[in-house]
Every structure is written in structure tokens, then in C-alpha cells.
Design a protein around this motif. Structure first.
Motif, PDB file in Angstrom:
ATOM      1  N   PHE A 238      36.782  56.755  45.422  1.00 56.37           N
ATOM      2  CA  PHE A 238      35.740  57.068  46.661  1.00 56.37           C
ATOM      3  C   PHE A 238      34.978  56.046  46.915  1.00 56.37           C
ATOM      4  CE2 PHE A 238      31.547  58.793  47.887  1.00 56.37           C
ATOM      5  CZ  PHE A 238      32.009  59.290  49.257  1.00 56.37           C
ATOM      6  N   LYS A 241      36.576  52.883  48.421  1.00 53.45           N
ATOM      7  CA  LYS A 241      37.051  52.904  49.532  1.00 53.45           C
ATOM      8  C   LYS A 241      36.179  53.365  50.837  1.00 53.45           C
ATOM      9  CE  LYS A 241      41.782  53.490  50.276  1.00 53.45           C
ATOM     10  NZ  LYS A 241      42.868  53.514  49.358  1.00 53.45           N
ATOM     11  N   LYS A 242      35.189  54.176  50.452  1.00 53.59           N
ATOM     12  CA  LYS A 242      34.317  54.765  51.544  1.00 53.59           C
ATOM     13  C   LYS A 242      33.085  54.527  51.422  1.00 53.59           C
ATOM     14  CE  LYS A 242      37.801  57.872  52.397  1.00 53.59           C
ATOM     15  NZ  LYS A 242      38.609  57.461  53.927  1.00 53.59           N
ATOM     16  N   THR A 243      32.447  53.758  50.658  1.00 54.31           N
ATOM     17  CA  THR A 243      30.977  53.518  50.431  1.00 54.31           C
ATOM     18  C   THR A 243      30.758  51.988  50.781  1.00 54.31           C
ATOM     19  OG1 THR A 243      30.924  52.890  48.266  1.00 54.31           O
ATOM     20  CG2 THR A 243      30.740  55.406  48.790  1.00 54.31           C
ATOM     21  N   ALA A 244      29.279  51.646  51.067  1.00 50.07           N
ATOM     22  CA  ALA A 244      29.091  50.387  51.267  1.00 50.07           C
ATOM     23  C   ALA A 244      29.046  49.547  49.999  1.00 50.07           C
ATOM     24  CB  ALA A 244      27.637  50.462  51.868  1.00 50.07           C
ATOM     25  N   ARG A 247      32.429  48.434  50.232  1.00 49.30           N
ATOM     26  CA  ARG A 247      32.629  47.267  51.311  1.00 49.30           C
ATOM     27  C   ARG A 247      32.114  46.189  50.724  1.00 49.30           C
ATOM     28  NH1 ARG A 247      33.924  48.324  56.093  1.00 49.30           N
ATOM     29  NH2 ARG A 247      35.780  49.449  55.330  1.00 49.30           N
ATOM     30  N   TYR A 248      30.838  46.011  50.140  1.00 50.30           N
ATOM     31  CA  TYR A 248      30.201  44.887  49.522  1.00 50.30           C
ATOM     32  C   TYR A 248      31.087  44.284  48.317  1.00 50.30           C
ATOM     33  CZ  TYR A 248      25.842  46.262  51.903  1.00 50.30           C
ATOM     34  OH  TYR A 248      24.853  46.596  52.673  1.00 50.30           O
ATOM     35  N   TYR A 250      34.309  44.267  48.098  1.00 47.94           N
ATOM     36  CA  TYR A 250      35.619  43.399  48.760  1.00 47.94           C
ATOM     37  C   TYR A 250      34.859  42.188  49.353  1.00 47.94           C
ATOM     38  CZ  TYR A 250      38.969  47.144  48.180  1.00 47.94           C
ATOM     39  OH  TYR A 250      39.978  48.012  47.620  1.00 47.94           O
ATOM     40  N   ALA A 251      33.731  42.417  50.407  1.00 49.51           N
ATOM     41  CA  ALA A 251      33.383  41.301  51.113  1.00 49.51           C
ATOM     42  C   ALA A 251      32.968  39.939  50.087  1.00 49.51           C
ATOM     43  CB  ALA A 251      32.165  41.674  51.862  1.00 49.51           C
ATOM     44  N   GLY A 253      34.400  39.336  47.188  1.00 49.74           N
ATOM     45  CA  GLY A 253      35.376  38.760  46.692  1.00 49.74           C
ATOM     46  C   GLY A 253      36.169  38.101  47.833  1.00 49.74           C
ATOM     47  N   GLY A 254      36.085  38.421  49.010  1.00 50.35           N
ATOM     48  CA  GLY A 254      36.946  37.880  50.295  1.00 50.35           C
ATOM     49  C   GLY A 254      36.227  36.646  50.613  1.00 50.35           C
ATOM     50  N   ILE A 264      24.209  40.650  52.630  1.00 50.86           N
ATOM     51  CA  ILE A 264      24.640  41.328  51.784  1.00 50.86           C
ATOM     52  C   ILE A 264      23.634  40.763  50.603  1.00 50.86           C
ATOM     53  CG2 ILE A 264      26.217  42.043  49.956  1.00 50.86           C
ATOM     54  CD1 ILE A 264      28.153  42.091  52.432  1.00 50.86           C
ATOM     55  N   GLY A 321      39.052  39.817  46.215  1.00 50.95           N
ATOM     56  CA  GLY A 321      39.201  40.278  47.717  1.00 50.95           C
ATOM     57  C   GLY A 321      40.187  41.484  47.950  1.00 50.95           C
ATOM     58  N   ALA A 322      41.201  41.667  46.898  1.00 56.89           N
ATOM     59  CA  ALA A 322      42.232  42.681  46.785  1.00 56.89           C
ATOM     60  C   ALA A 322      42.423  43.540  45.550  1.00 56.89           C
ATOM     61  CB  ALA A 322      43.518  41.745  47.457  1.00 56.89           C
TER      62      ALA A 322
END
Lengths: 380, 269
Positions: A238, A241-244, A247-248, A250-251, A253-254, A264, A321-322
């Protein structure tokens, strides 16, 4: 004119099939771990039956529960690690961190219980002690990594040695015993009990008072540690996949620089990630203490490698990132199925390591070949 | 009708500049990278900033975008004197910079990139649980891309699967979405194919239509002449000239770039 149109049509067709190839490659790389796991189970079902002359069945309730219990610590170590690696880091300290947590929680449970607290309170105290102690160390790791810019590999390698020392010091180089006997139930009892045949049935939460053959045939379904781990996995999925927060992760790491420029709070987030990784290792240590009614300063030592293997087989990229928590669940399952299956085939235990090693390298090869195929399609 | 609109806009230009840089100086040790530069940008205007390597144009825009802090001089933005100590402060003032490396996360989709760091969330259980509002992000990013006339085949795809021009467009769309009042673009057409270069230049024109002023840095003079209203030439830290694009040609600009022409020197003579 007509020729022009024809070539345009042909080009369109080529693009279509290329697009379809790309989607196929993407789909394959996404589901291969599932397919591999299913194939593995099928292989062991058939081969175990054949080598034992039909006497042993791989896919029994008991064996499935054994596999779940076996992957619990591997997965928990891999859970926090999944977040850390997706953000482009690494945490090499989780193994000894788990040992430290095992010792700390055993000492806490024993101490609080001996002060006259009830058993449940003592166990909760053990949980809190394990999580707080590990999170504090994780915070130190994260702070040194984020603020002082020391590579994560170095910081957590050093931290790993320190945790090993701390665990041995706290436990005085012996197993921490003398825990209240009821602790055992928390680590080994389960949600459901299944007894087949005469006088049997399904029991929820309450272990039936049986003995002899009935006790031996009793299956424990969803032992508490597995339940707790499943809850942790669900929360992990959860959050990622679903929260900020996810998202941070992944960002960063990307593209760390992009995350910074987007406002961020990268440093703070990195610190939180190492706290998370340490804390899930802490939960694993706590559960091992419940399971063995003892704290051990060496319990996590061998698990670091398996946990990273689970993360990588699950498709988390070491470049960041992945990846996903579900992937790590599958990775851990693959390792557990392999290990259990090989034992049931009477293969000498050392082969497990060799097979797991091959699978790890294979997993990364599959990931890379996907990127290669995609890249080639892009450049064409 | 359109003619009058343009005239009105040009009339407005004579009034209040969006950005005014006054006698800006930036030194690095003994080197003066930017030397007493004056420079204005008006609403709805595209200004080309050109010059050879080490002319000081990158340093100049980094002073405007908060990466560097000027040693002397002043910057006025929308009439207010500003001093940015960090790039974030410039962004908060709606000065957006499109960098060459794009500052996008390739592993995220269009919406996630546009909303990076400012993700909209839905609250549950009285704010106890907050979940990313993916639907809103998707709808808004489709809207803004549509407004800018950018076609993206699949919004759910990670943007590393998009072409360089499309990624550039995402970066620009992000800036526009967050109400950029001034857009700084540093070599936006580098590393792009011919078609994509044209798309990006069209996007710059689109920004002008939306009244967002643009500072465009480029080595590619045809690009500069295709989209700018005014050209500022720098040479060794100095602004050597400033010309209306319609009143000059690339030959003249090149002579300024290499130092053969210099308005300051010529005015002394």
C-alpha cells in the motif's frame, strides 16, 4: 501515390508489430517470476512424488505452512530493503540488525515480565524495544548517508559489524534464555488448526486439547508470525504503490537531482528509508525470539544474502527506481520453495546455495535482456 | 483583430518589464563571469540569449534562477526586488528553468512527473490515511498536454519510453502547469531529432501565445531567429549588444558573438 500509400501502410504494420513485441517483452519481464514460481511448484509436486514412490506429497497444508514460516524472516529483511534499493541505496546491516533486535527484545520481555508485568504486556514491550532500537540505528545510518554523504554500502557495512558486536555484547555471547514459557505460544500458535479424520475439525484461534496421533496430524494454518508478516507486506504494498512516501521513493531512485529540484525532502526521506529497513529487520528479530523463546545474537547472520537475493529475484533494480513489494514476496517464495523442495528430494543441502545463486543471476539477466530489447526497439 | 492584439501587447511592453536585471556582477575567484549586465524581459516575449562558450550566459541565468547569488547588482521580478538563495525560492516565485538534463524521473509516468513533489492526495479516516490522487493527476496532465498541443500516446507509461522531444514537452508542460511567469530554457533542442526540435520550438511559440515570457539559450542561431523577439549577445561576461530579431541577421549576431562587434566599444569611439 499508390506506392507511397503502400509503404506507409507497411511501415504502420511494422510499428504495430514492434509495439506488440515491446508489450510482450514488457509483460514477460513482469510475470516471469510468477511463471517461474508456478513451474517450480509443479516441478517439485511431480518430482517429489516420483522419487518417493508416491509416499510424499509436496503440496500439503503442512508443507505450505512450513514454507510460509521459513520465508517470514527473509521477507521481512527484504521488505525494508526493497524500499531502500528502489531509492538507489543498499542496507547491508539487516542481518546483524535482526540479531541485535532478537537479543534486545528477549532482554526486554524477560526484564518486563520479571518486574511483574503480565505476559502480553511483556511481549508488547519486546516488540517496542526491538522496533525502537533498530529504528534508532537506522536513523543514524540514514543521517550519515544523507547528510554526510558517506556511501550507503560503507555505512551499513560498518553498521553491520557494529550490530554484530552489540548483539554479542548484550547477550554476553550466549543465547538469551529464561523467557516466560507463554512466549512460545505467540511465536508458534496460529489462527486456524486443522485436524483431519475421526474427532477432528477446524478450530479458530483456540488450539484444541488433543494428544497422540491427533496432535501429530494437527496442522497449524497461518501461524501468528506469518499473519504479522502478511500484514506488514500488505502495508508495504500500500505505502509503496499508493502514497506520497512511495512516490518519493521511486522519484529519488529514478532521478535524485530531479527529486531535489522538485522540492522533495530527499535527505529526510532517505533517513526514513533506513529507519524503515532497520525496523522491519527489528520485527524479524522480535518474531525469531518468540519462535525460539530465546534471543540469539547470530540468528540473522545467514539471512542477509537470502533477503537481498529475494529482493533481486523479485525484480528490484540495484540501480534504483524499479521494483515492488509483491516482487519481493515472490522472490522470497521462490527461494523458500527451492530450498524446501530440494530437501524433500533428498538433495544434499549445499546444492540449495548453488541453485539460488544461479536463479539470482538469471533474474538479473532476464531484466537486462528486457531493457536491451526495449532499447534496441527504441533506437530502430 | 489579431493585429490589434499584438499592438496592445507591444504597447504593454514599453511599460513594465517582467524581469529586470540591473548592473549584475558575478565573480568566481579572479574571474568575472558576468560583468555589469543590464537586461529586461517583457510579458509575452521570447528573448534569445546567445554567446560563445564561457561568454557568461549560463552564469547569468543561474543568477536569475537562484543557483548562483550575484556579487553586485539587482534583480527585479514583477516589479519586486528579489534575492534567491536557492533554486526552490526562484521556483516558488514562478521562475521555472528547463534544464538540459530535464530534471524528470524517467521511471515515473507523465502525471507523476508533472506533480512530482506536489502530489495531490485524497484523505481517508479524517486525514489519517492519505492516498495519491492518480485520477486527478492523469486528468490534469492530459488537460495541460492537450492545451499545449502535445500528443502522448500512453499516459500510464514511464516517460523513459517517450522520445526526447516528448520528454522535453513534459518538462515544459510541468512548468506551465505550475503557473510559470518566466521560463528559462537552456539549450532545449540539444540532443533532439529534427522533427522534435521543431516541436519544441513550436512549444516556445505556444508559450508566447499564453503570455509566458521565455529566455532561450541556444547555440543554434536558426532556432534563435525562428522564435525570438529580441536577441541579447554576450561576450566574455559583457552584454555586447541587444537587437530586435527582425532588425538583424545571423551574420551580424555572429560578429558580436566572436567579439568583432561590440556596442560598448563602438559607443566609446
Amino acid at each position: 501515390m499508390a506506392v507511397q500509400k503502400q509503404t506507409a501502410d507497411l511501415a504502420g504494420l511494422a510499428i504495430l508489430t514492434k509495439e506488440r513485441q515491446k508489450q510482450l517483452a514488457l509483460l514477460l519481464s513482469r510475470v516471469w517470476a510468477w511463471v517461474f514460481l508456478a513451474t517450480l511448484v509443479l516441478f517439485f509436486v511431480v518430482s517429489v512424488r516420483q522419487t518417493s514412490g508416491g509416499a510424499v506429497n509436496f503440496l500439503t497444508v503442512r508443507n505450505s505452512q512450513n514454507i510460509l514460516v521459513a520465508i517470514t524472516p527473509v521477507f521481512l529483511l527484504g521488505l525494508g530493503q526493497t524500499f531502500v534499493i528502489i531509492a538507489g541505496g543498499i542496507d547491508l546491516s539487516v542481518g546483524h540488525m535482526m540479531s541485535m533486535a532478537s537479543v534486545v527484545s528477549a532482554l526486554a520481555i524477560r526484564g518486563v515480565y520479571n518486574e511483574g508485568a503480565p505476559l502480553f504486556i511483556s511481549v508488547v514491550a519486546g516488540f517496542l524495544a526491538a522496533v525502537c532500537a533498530t529504528a534508532a540505528v537506522g536513523m543514524a545510518h540514514g543521517t550519515i548517508i544523507a547528510k554526510l554523504k558517506v556511501p550507503a554500502f560503507i555505512v551499513t557495512l560498518g553498521g553491520s559489524f557494529i550490530m554484530r558486536g552489540v548483539a554479542l555484547l548484550l547477550s554476553d555471547n550466549t543465547t538469551v534464555i529464561g523467557l516466560p514459557p507463554g512466549v512460545r505460544d505467540y511465536g508458534n500458535e496460529s489462527l486456524l488448526y486443522l485436524i483431519r479424520g475421526e474427532g477432528g475439525g477446524i478450530y479458530f484461534l483456540n488450539r484444541p486439547e488433543v494428544s497422540g496421533a491427533l496432535l501429530r496430524s494437527m496442522d497449524r494454518i497461518f501461524p501468528y508470525p506469518v499473519v504479522l508478516t502478511a500484514i506488514a507486506a500488505a502495508i508495504g504494498i500500500f505505502v509503496l504503490k499508493k502514497t506520497a512516501f512511495g512516490r518519493y521513493t521511486y522519484a529519488i531512485g529514478g532521478n535524485r537531482e530531479a527529486a531535489l529540484r522538485a522540492g522533495i525532502p530527499v535527505d529526510r526521506h532517505v533517513i526514513k528509508l533506513y529507519m524503515l529497513s532497520a525496523a522491519t529487520a527489528g520485527i524479524a528479530g522480535f518474531l525469531s525470539t518468540l519462535r525460539y523463546t530465546a534471543g540469539s545474537a547470530v540468528i540473522g547472520e545467514a539471512l542477509l544474502m537470502s533477503s537481498i537475493a529475494a529482493v533481486i529475484i523479485g525484480g528490484v533494480s540495484l540501480f534504483g527506481g524499479a521494483g515492488s513489494v509483491t516482487g519481493t514476496v515472490i522472490g522470497a517464495l521462490i527461494i523458500a520453495v527451492l530450498t524446501t523442495g530440494l530437501v524433500m528430494l533428498n538433495v544434499q543441502a549445499f546444492w540449495q546455495f548453488i541453485v539460488v545463486g544461479v536463479v539470482v543471476i538469471l533474474a538479473v539477466l532476464i531484466d537486462q535482456s528486457r531493457d536491451l530489447i526495449m532499447g534496441r526497439m527504441e533506437s530502430e | 483583430m489579431e493585429q490589434t492584439a499584438v499592438e496592445i501587447k507591444q504597447g504593454a511592453q514599453t511599460r513594465e518589464p517582467m524581469l529586470r536585471v540591473h548592473q549584475l556582477v558575478k565573480r568566481f575567484g579572479g574571474l568575472t563571469a558576468v560583468n555589469k549586465v543590464d537586461f529586461e524581459v517583457y510579458p509575452g516575449e521570447v528573448v534569445g540569449l546567445v554567446g560563445d562558450n564561457a561568454a557568461g550566459k549560463s552564469t547569468l541565468i543561474k543568477c536569475i534562477s537562484g543557483v548562483h547569488q550575484p556579487d553586485e547588482g539587482e534583480i527585479f521580478f514583477q516589479g519586486q526586488r528579489v534575492r534567491f538563495s536557492r533554486p526552490m525560492e526562484a521556483r516558488d516565485a514562478h521562475i521555472e528553468t528547463i534544464y538540459q538534463d530535464l530534471a524528470l524521473a524517467g521511471n515515473l509516468n507523465v502525471g507523476a512527473n508533472i506533480f512530482m513533489g506536489r502530489e495531490p492526495q485524497k484523505s481517508y479516516l479524517g486525514g489519517l490515511i492519505k492516498v495519491l490522487d492518480e485520477g486527478f493527476m492523469l486528468a490534469e496532465s492530459q488537460k495541460i498536454m492537450g492545451r499545449l498541443g502535445i500528443h502522448i500516446p500512453d499516459f500510464s507509461q514511464q516517460i523513459e519510453t517517450l522520445s526526447g522531444g516528448q520528454r522535453q514537452a513534459v518538462a515544459i508542460a510541468r512548468a506551465v502547469y505550475w503557473k510559470a511567469q518566466l521560463m528559462i530554457m537552456d539549450e532545449p533542442t540539444n540532443n533532439l531529432g529534427v522533427v522534435e526540435q521543431r516541436q519544441v520550438l513550436e512549444l516556445v511559440q505556444e508559450l508566447r501565445q499564453q503570455n509566458v515570457p521565455v529566455i532561450l539559450i541556444s547555440h543554434t542561431l536558426p532556432d534563435i531567429f525562428a522564435v525570438t523577439d529580441r536577441i541579447v549577445v554576450m561576450h566574455r561576461g559583457h552584454k555586447v549588444t541587444e537587437k530586435k530579431t527582425s532588425e538583424t541577421d545571423s551574420q551580424e549576431i555572429v560578429q558580436y558573438m566572436v567579439g568583432a562587434l561590440d556596442d560598448r566599444r563602438d559607443s566609446y569611439l
